[in-house]
Design a protein around this motif. Sequence first.
Motif, short mmCIF file in Angstrom:
data_model
loop_
_atom_site.label_atom_id
_atom_site.label_comp_id
_atom_site.label_asym_id
_atom_site.label_seq_id
_atom_site.Cartn_x
_atom_site.Cartn_y
_atom_site.Cartn_z
N THR B 18 0.85 -1.27 -0.06
CA THR B 18 0.01 0.07 -0.08
C THR B 18 1.09 1.25 -0.02
OG1 THR B 18 -1.65 -1.20 1.48
CG2 THR B 18 -1.96 1.00 1.03
N VAL B 21 2.01 2.27 -3.54
CA VAL B 21 1.15 2.88 -4.54
C VAL B 21 0.69 4.32 -3.78
CG1 VAL B 21 -1.39 2.46 -5.19
CG2 VAL B 21 0.30 0.62 -5.62
N ALA B 22 0.66 4.39 -2.50
CA ALA B 22 0.45 5.47 -1.97
C ALA B 22 1.41 6.72 -2.41
CB ALA B 22 0.45 5.51 -0.54
N ASP B 25 0.84 7.34 -6.35
CA ASP B 25 -0.35 8.21 -6.64
C ASP B 25 -0.07 9.53 -6.23
OD1 ASP B 25 -3.22 8.68 -7.00
OD2 ASP B 25 -3.17 9.00 -4.81
N LYS B 26 0.51 9.78 -5.05
CA LYS B 26 1.13 11.09 -4.48
C LYS B 26 1.86 11.70 -5.66
CE LYS B 26 2.63 14.51 -1.34
NZ LYS B 26 3.07 15.02 -2.28
N ASP B 28 2.56 10.92 -8.72
CA ASP B 28 2.19 10.48 -10.11
C ASP B 28 3.08 9.93 -10.88
OD1 ASP B 28 -0.50 11.04 -10.90
OD2 ASP B 28 -0.04 13.19 -10.57
N TYR B 131 4.30 17.87 2.10
CA TYR B 131 3.33 17.64 3.26
C TYR B 131 4.02 17.86 4.65
CZ TYR B 131 -0.22 15.03 0.68
OH TYR B 131 -1.18 14.57 -0.31
N SER B 139 3.03 10.66 2.69
CA SER B 139 2.02 9.63 2.37
C SER B 139 2.08 8.31 2.50
CB SER B 139 1.85 9.86 0.63
OG SER B 139 0.69 9.41 0.24
N SER B 142 1.28 7.38 6.53
CA SER B 142 -0.01 7.50 6.74
C SER B 142 -0.53 6.67 5.97
CB SER B 142 -0.69 9.00 6.74
OG SER B 142 -0.32 9.63 5.37
N ALA B 143 -0.23 5.86 5.20
CA ALA B 143 -0.87 4.98 4.36
C ALA B 143 -1.18 3.47 5.06
CB ALA B 143 -0.27 4.61 2.99
N LYS C 82 -9.68 9.57 0.73
CA LYS C 82 -9.69 10.94 0.88
C LYS C 82 -9.36 11.44 -0.71
CE LYS C 82 -6.80 14.52 3.00
NZ LYS C 82 -5.87 14.74 3.95
N PHE C 84 -9.15 13.77 -3.77
CA PHE C 84 -8.54 15.09 -4.14
C PHE C 84 -9.07 15.20 -5.65
CE2 PHE C 84 -4.82 16.08 -1.30
CZ PHE C 84 -4.88 15.15 -0.49
N ARG C 92 -5.77 12.65 -6.85
CA ARG C 92 -5.15 11.95 -6.05
C ARG C 92 -5.84 11.06 -4.97
NH1 ARG C 92 -0.99 15.64 -2.53
NH2 ARG C 92 -0.06 15.70 -4.80
N ILE C 93 -5.30 10.03 -4.29
CA ILE C 93 -6.33 9.46 -3.32
C ILE C 93 -5.38 9.07 -2.27
CG2 ILE C 93 -7.33 7.16 -2.93
CD1 ILE C 93 -8.28 7.06 -5.87
N GLU C 94 -5.92 9.42 -0.90
CA GLU C 94 -5.45 9.31 0.38
C GLU C 94 -6.28 8.37 1.07
OE1 GLU C 94 -3.24 12.76 1.82
OE2 GLU C 94 -1.61 12.11 0.46
N THR C 95 -6.10 8.39 2.37
CA THR C 95 -7.03 7.59 2.92
C THR C 95 -7.55 8.10 4.37
OG1 THR C 95 -7.56 5.30 3.92
CG2 THR C 95 -5.13 6.06 4.41
N ARG C 115 -6.16 2.63 -2.88
CA ARG C 115 -4.95 3.61 -3.19
C ARG C 115 -4.72 3.71 -4.77
NH1 ARG C 115 -2.83 5.76 1.53
NH2 ARG C 115 -2.33 7.39 0.16
#
Lengths: 289, 205, 809
Positions: B18, B21-22, B25-26, B28, B131, B139, B142-143, C82, C84, C92-95, C115
């Motif tokens: 996770t 991927v977090a 995603d953050k 890109d 952040y 990211s 906290s994921a 979460k 965006f 964007r996708i958080e949690t 995610r």
Amino acid sequence: MSNNEWPLVFFTMLSQISVGILISMLILWLTMRNIESGTIETLKRTLMFTALASMGIALVLSFLHLSLPQHAIYAMSNLRTSWLSREIILASIFLLTLAIAYMSLKYNMPHRNLFPQLFLASLIIGLLLAWGISRVYMIPTVPLWNTPSTPISFFNTAIMLGGGAVLVITALMSSGKSTVPGVQNMQSVLFFVITAAVFVSLLNMFLLQPDIGAVSGNLPASVADGSWQTVRIVFLLAGYTALTYWVAYQAPHPGGAASMLIYLAVACLFISELAGRYLFYASYFRVGV
Amino acid sequence: MTQLAFYFDASSCSGCKTCQVACKDKHDSPMGVRWRRIYEVSGGDWIQNGPAWIPNIFAYHVSMACNHCEEPICMTSCPNKAIVKDERGIVLIDYDRCMGCKYCEWTCPYGALHFDPDKKVMTKCTFCADYLEEGKAPSCVSACPMRVLDYGDLEELEKKYGRHREYFPLPADKYTGPAVVIKPHKDTRRYDTKELQIINKEEVI
Amino acid sequence: MKEFDLNHQQPGGDPDKQGMNRRCFLKTGALFAGGMAAFGSLLGCTDNRKGIRLPGRLEADGTVIVRAGCPAHNCGGRCVLKLFVRDNEIVRIETDDRPGDDISNPQLRACIRGRAYRRRQYHPDRLKHPMKRTGKRGEGKFERISWDEALDMMASELKRVKKDYGNSAILVPYGTGSYNQTNGRQTAARLMNLFGGSLGFYNSYSWACISRATPYVYGTGVTGNQRQDWVNSRYIIMWGWNPAEMRDGTNTEYFLKKARENGARIVCIDPRMSMSATALADEWIPIRPGTDTALMSAMAHVIISEGLHDKDFIHSSCVGFDRSQMPEGLEEEESYSDYIFGTRDGQPKTPEWAEAITGIPRDTIIRIAREYGSIKPAMLYQGYGMQRRAYGEQPVLGGCVLAAITGNVGIPGGWASGIALQAEDGGPFWNIFPTGRNPVGATIPVFLWTEAILRGKEMGPEDGVIGAEKLDNNIKLIWCVASNILINQHADTNRSAKILQDESLVEFIAVQDQFMTPSARYADLVLPVCTQLEMWGLEDGWKYGDEVILMPQVVDKPAETKSDYQIAAALAGRLGLKEEYTLGRDERDWIEWAVKFYRNTRFPDIPDLEKLHEMNRGVYTRPIHEPKIAFSDFRKDPERHPLNTPSGKIEIFSRQLYDMGKPDTIPAVPKYIREWESPFGAESKKYPLQAIGHHYMPRVHSTHDGIDWLEEAFPQRLFINPIDAGARNIRNGDSVMVYNERGKIRIPCRVTNKIMPGVVNIPQGAWWKPDKHGVDQRGNVNVLTSHRWTPLAFGNAQHTIMVEVEKVS
Ligand SMILES: Nc1nc2c(c(=O)[nH]1)N[C@H]1C(S)=C(S)[C@@H](COP(=O)(O)OP(=O)(O)OC[C@H]3O[C@@H](n4cnc5c(=O)[nH]c(N)nc54)[C@H](O)[C@@H]3O)O[C@H]1N2
Ligand SMILES: Nc1nc2c(c(=O)[nH]1)N[C@H]1C(S)=C(S)[C@@H](COP(=O)(O)OP(=O)(O)OC[C@H]3O[C@@H](n4cnc5c(=O)[nH]c(N)nc54)[C@H](O)[C@@H]3O)O[C@H]1N2
Ligand code: SF4
Ligand code: SF4
Ligand code: SF4
Ligand code: SF4
Ligand code: SF4
Ligand SMILES: [Mo]
């Protein structure tokens, strides 16, 4: 080794050949006395041109390896800690001095009489460059590279293939002519130089090079199973045998098809070194992950 | 100067990725670019004893980003001075100076550097510096569904958890002085072990 | 016997009643049911929203942050995302970022799939327009049509089949793609029920055996303590249970980590060294698949012979343990102890006996038996993979019995085993969207739908049919919503494909999905559905949970997609049922209704929808400080709080099972029965490897297959042990052919020590992709699985198969 490292294979080999040509020239300069000056001049110019061209192509190739060549303007900004930065600056200066030395020969610019000094300067920078190239690869975290074997093999490439290049050029110069005075002596000297290099190469392969077996799990199959190593040795021995034969039986009678053998011999040495270089890159692996 | 660092508790990491991927995603990140990636480590043998199989198997996961090293070998080797270390100890790449020679990638013993084929520059974990400025955790931290990632000042983390990190598949500290603290898994071995291997190489390069 | 069917509510009652499942009826009774009916008219919807209203603040760069439930696929969790959102796009996708993350009210942290949801949401292959088939069925040739044409076609087919055959020829098959209330098969079920009904089914693909078998022992499926209690346990057996990967309720893996930190020793019994074995267990005990009941029996042997069983508890609260407490009239039958010590069959179930069957060293069996028998309190938690097998009922019963004889029932830190729905009310509702009563009374076991296509009219009680003596139809029309069961997820894919290809069997197939799935390829009509982030919804926990998660619409629906509810509503219009179907509500109105429903059931203090939406936390929770313990009343006073079993006690020996008269396949006490495809049978000569197909991290079954970030993290492949690989000259990364007589798949392999010799694993759910010779190129394990069902539950036994693996060059 990934494909985008081919430019580096050729960059390192061509710049080493360039340095090697100067080394051979120095050796010839120190050992040769009574050669006809016209021959010397042509040879010098041809060799300097070959060294220059070889280095020029090397640098162009090294650019191919960059994804943003426009940012190469910053490449010399970390001389303090980066061997790559040092290598790049050395390579650039080397090319420059080579160019000036060549110009002094060919166009009398800045002055013809400065050639010895310019030649020596180029040689020294070239040697530094060869050292710099080795150091680029002597990365503390890359165990198979971070050994004395790296500079030894790099200098050895310079000497073997530089010598080979000069040999080929002398052969080219005398092809079609029955004799060119002194050339045969030069060729014998170069033969000895190459013999030494072949010896060192074998020594390096069998005694100095780190044991790949211990880390073979980390390496691609082609490295671990020794197939490239076989190619390397076979071509080295084939090339050297051909060379010996040529020196013993054909060099005294230059001209005609006979000189084909020398091209073949040097080509074999080149292939052997190429395989060695490929192996070198492919044997990259880091400590850690 | 402070030195920010990650904390990673290998004892309870499931390898769920996770965090990987977090991060993607953050930031890109394109395919193949994994600023955080998870090494699956395993070793040992099966022993047959009559009809029974005795598993003498070890395995664990290591989630690893960039360790924002105290002596970053990536930084010292970059010819362009494109890699810098800021006042928080975060090691960052200046995309306007990087020429994409990939030399740094050869040197980093943590596999932290990933060439971005779209941007055409070398990229790596930024510690989610934006952040941090907003007062938020990175990211990936906290994921984590297992809550095994954390971050903080290196000294404080070491005070709390001890100075532990020379575990396989990480190398000895001496090369770069990584700013990471690891709580070992029961199967964790020291860096110089011969018993273990990374078994998911194709997923982490 | 009551069915516990979590993946599917039972249709029944009127619209506003039957949304509630078993618990609401139990808890709120008639008063409430009446009240709910009144909502319908009260709420009738005056919503004139324009565009989409997002609750979050607009950031300087135009981003709005919205917290919403992760699309409610059948994924094992329920989490908060979460999102965006910028210019109508999720960027964007958080949690979950609620402060104060502790076990009384932990954050609902998303997994890798949540995610990566952007990659699914914005995948170029999403269906955009209705399409009708042009080539042969299954050939995959379609042409775009208008919604009008599509709905007309659908309506006329429904009317035709109803007229020609009757409603029982219609099937809205199992489909777990969406539980967000207004997307998903329930929307179609509601319409069909208003239309006169469709063939009913019971059971699930998930829990057929465990939900059916548990109540024989305990009289209920609510056998689980609330998870906050796990920190009180000293010893936990994760038996075929892999919550780090399948979650089993968001945070289950985290609760286990906490339990371990609190001193619990955890062992994991699984043929694979699962993610849970690695991350949560102190010890991994590999077991030969399908032999769990042998291990359980041997553990009982050790526990009982060493006197570690809880004699007082057995005496006061159980029946059938030994001869002294057999049910009346059955005193001479084989008791549990008789079976364990072999008094009747001559085979004591010793550790040596079990070693030969399970592959577990006898010393290990003795050790874990002693540990489980002596460390108190202890949990034996069962996963569901081992009950999706030949005699999947037996390990369920065996686990319950072990928990009972060690006295771990009804106490903090203990665990009664079985399906373990959450005390005290069974946990979340899953679906509350009211589907209505199904006028077609006949109901089949869910797994037998292909049988009902082939020989429906011959099916009766012996095939598990209930509610009718015999079915009066074969299935003629399938309306498949949020499901890939037609092809991909059902057993024996080649067989299913052949059945569906035959247009004389099922005459019309419509599939409603977001992608051209293997099932959709077999449709006559394909309808494009929006994702759950593109419309209003609401979800609660997966198995466990004390929260309601809001799923506001966050972006527009793309192209011509519609929600499942909209499609059903439009179809209702064509069938003259618009008013009855919609009650004048749109999706948001239904969610408003749903929130009120929750206020009247589990969450009296939940604010109304408007407020919830504005709060923008994604989730409303009820923190748990004093976890409920299942059977605590019974434990304290078994006489005053009897169980819902015939004896009122824990039935180690079940008279009901005994009465079925099939002792070889449905014994009255849990027994090890050799599976019909097994390494001990003749079939193993040809197909020597056992193949399992576990639930894989990057997918929800087949949902998410082909999403790049997920495939990058967890590529599809076969897992094989170095010993088996070596014997076949297979190297890590090689492509292999896996086959048995049902089919062939070609797949890359991972050679790994983390799976037991003799066993291979092909993670279930990969999209079937046959080449022109019918060889699957992607690795769908169902190409190899068998359609045979389990004896008691008529459940899917998909994990019981033997295969051979070969290297392909
Ligand atoms: N990531 C992910 N999570 C999911 C799902 C998903 O598709 N992906 N699906 C969800 C759904 S709908 C469900 S029903 C659940 C399913 O959850 P489960 O049914 O519990 O999951 P499985 O992976 O089938 O099986 C769990 C474990 O049992 C092991 N196992 C297989 N056969 C045997 C056996 O004979 N004996 C023993 N002791 N162990 C055995 C497997 O190796 C696996 O590790 O998961 C839910 N969670
Ligand atoms: N061999 C083997 N087979 C198994 C299992 C196993 O362990 N082994 N497990 C079984 C289990 S436990 C289960 S629960 C089943 C699951 O089987 P299915 O219920 O078929 O689940 P999925 O494969 O996830 O298919 C769901 C489909 O719904 C679509 N979808 C998602 N969201 C929506 C939506 O909002 N609306 C609409 N209309 N469609 C949507 C998805 O794109 C996907 O195609 O598989 C079973 N099959
Ligand atoms: S999210 Fe956490 S548990 Fe999952 S792989 Fe990353 S560090 Fe490990
Ligand atoms: S981990 Fe690697 S990239 Fe990161 S600072 Fe250290 S050396 Fe540099
Ligand atoms: S790739 Fe970029 S950052 Fe790395 S060494 Fe080269 S210039 Fe520096
Ligand atoms: S800190 Fe940020 S950039 Fe670094 S790995 Fe974590 S998410 Fe990626
Ligand atoms: S567990 Fe389910 S709800 Fe939670 S993030 Fe994963 S896919 Fe979404
Ligand atoms: Mo399921």
